[in-house]
Enzyme design. Structure first.
Site, short mmCIF file in Angstrom:
data_model
loop_
_atom_site.label_atom_id
_atom_site.label_comp_id
_atom_site.label_asym_id
_atom_site.label_seq_id
_atom_site.Cartn_x
_atom_site.Cartn_y
_atom_site.Cartn_z
N GLU A 61 0.45 -1.11 -0.15
CA GLU A 61 0.72 0.00 0.14
C GLU A 61 1.20 1.29 -0.02
O GLU A 61 1.96 1.67 0.88
CB GLU A 61 -1.04 0.12 1.54
CG GLU A 61 -2.12 -1.02 1.54
CD GLU A 61 -2.68 -0.39 2.48
OE1 GLU A 61 -2.70 0.52 3.01
OE2 GLU A 61 -3.42 -2.00 3.14
N ASP A 64 -5.06 9.09 10.37
CA ASP A 64 -3.70 8.93 10.39
C ASP A 64 -3.14 9.10 11.82
O ASP A 64 -3.91 10.29 12.33
CB ASP A 64 -3.00 9.02 9.71
CG ASP A 64 -3.37 8.41 7.81
OD1 ASP A 64 -3.47 7.68 7.77
OD2 ASP A 64 -2.42 9.23 7.18
#
Length: 270
Positions: free
Chosen positions: A54, A65
């Site tokens: 990824e 995140d």
């Protein structure tokens, strides 16, 4: 799950399954600490046990995140990263390995470039598809058309909060695999795997998904081994970002090798 066309992600997961194990999926942000290091680190992951890679697009408003990835993406942007560079990273990795390479991105950068243009350039770079954490199938009509046009996988997310109706819709819309979020929170290393992860995977399989991969909070070989017992793939992000931050490409290679030991696989040159 939509599988009418060839899926690079599904093929990589199925190769791992044929070897009697789950797939290992490694995440790193593009352009961190620079574009060439991103390419070198992606190649290192593939050559040390990662089946899928990824590559994240650094974004100024990363709602999913945690602090480690936020710091890395902020630094990448400060160092001059531009969205178009993600295609250079994907092309650099796919030219050197046979790993399936997906781009993980918030939807705004794709919309800004144009969904068709982004998809075309990703396909030309050899990319497998997109993971889109803030795009839901209800609003993805343009992406459905572009992903079919260019033969790209579309990976949507499910979570412990997903209703049966939402699970069914997400499974039907996805191609390659479904990304199961193990916790309600942001990315980051944790001491143990959430107990809700196994239920999310079971529910998603029951909704018709052939391949379900688990991410968030996975950071060591014990976590990988535990999740591999019930999932088709295990996704590691923050721990790899911390590795490249602290020890560069060599540290990424060593951590990937250690993580793959949780799957019982022997690493080989890709």
């Amino acid at each position: 799950m939509t599988e009418q066309m060839t899926s690079k992600s599904a093929a990589a997961i199925d190769r791992a399954k044929a070897q009697g194990r789950a797939a290992l999926i490694g995440y790193l942000p593009a352009g961190y600490p620079d574009v060439q290091s991103s390419i070198d680190a992606g190649i290192a992951m593939a050559r040390n046990g990662a089946d899928l890679i990824e590559i994240g697009v650094p974004y100024s408003d990363p709602v999913m995140d945690g602090s480690v990835i936020q710091a890395a993406t902020t630094e990448a942007i400060a160092n001059g990263f531009r969205v178009a560079s993600v295609f250079d990273v994907v092309a650099g990795i796919t030219a050197a390995t046979d790993a399936a390479v997906l781009v993980m991105t918030y939807w705004n950068p794709v919309m800004r470039m144009g969904v068709d243009e982004f998809s075309r350039r990703l396909a030309e770079a050899g990319g497998a598809g997109l993971i889109t954490p803030d795009l839901i199938p209800d609003e993805a009509a343009e992406w459905f058309a572009a992903s079919d046009k260019y033969g790209l996988d579309r990976v949507f997310l499910v979570a412990p909060s997903s209703t049966p109706e939402r699970l069914a819709m997400t499974v039907e819309a996805s191609r390659g695999f479904v990304y199961a979020v193990s916790i309600m929170g942001v990315t980051g290393t944790r001491q143990s795997v959430s107990s809700s992860a196994e239920k999310v995977v079971a529910d998603t399989h029951a909704a018709g998904a052939e391949r379900v991969c688990v991410g968030l909070g996975v950071s060591n070989a014990d976590h990988v081994r535990e999740i591999a017992a019930y999932a088709d793939g295990v996704i590691v992000g923050t721990a790899l970002v911390a590795a490249i931050r602290d020890g560069g490409v060599d540290a990424v290679a060593q951590l990937t090798k250690n993580l793959s030991a949780g799957l019982g696989r022997a690493t080989a040159q890709a």
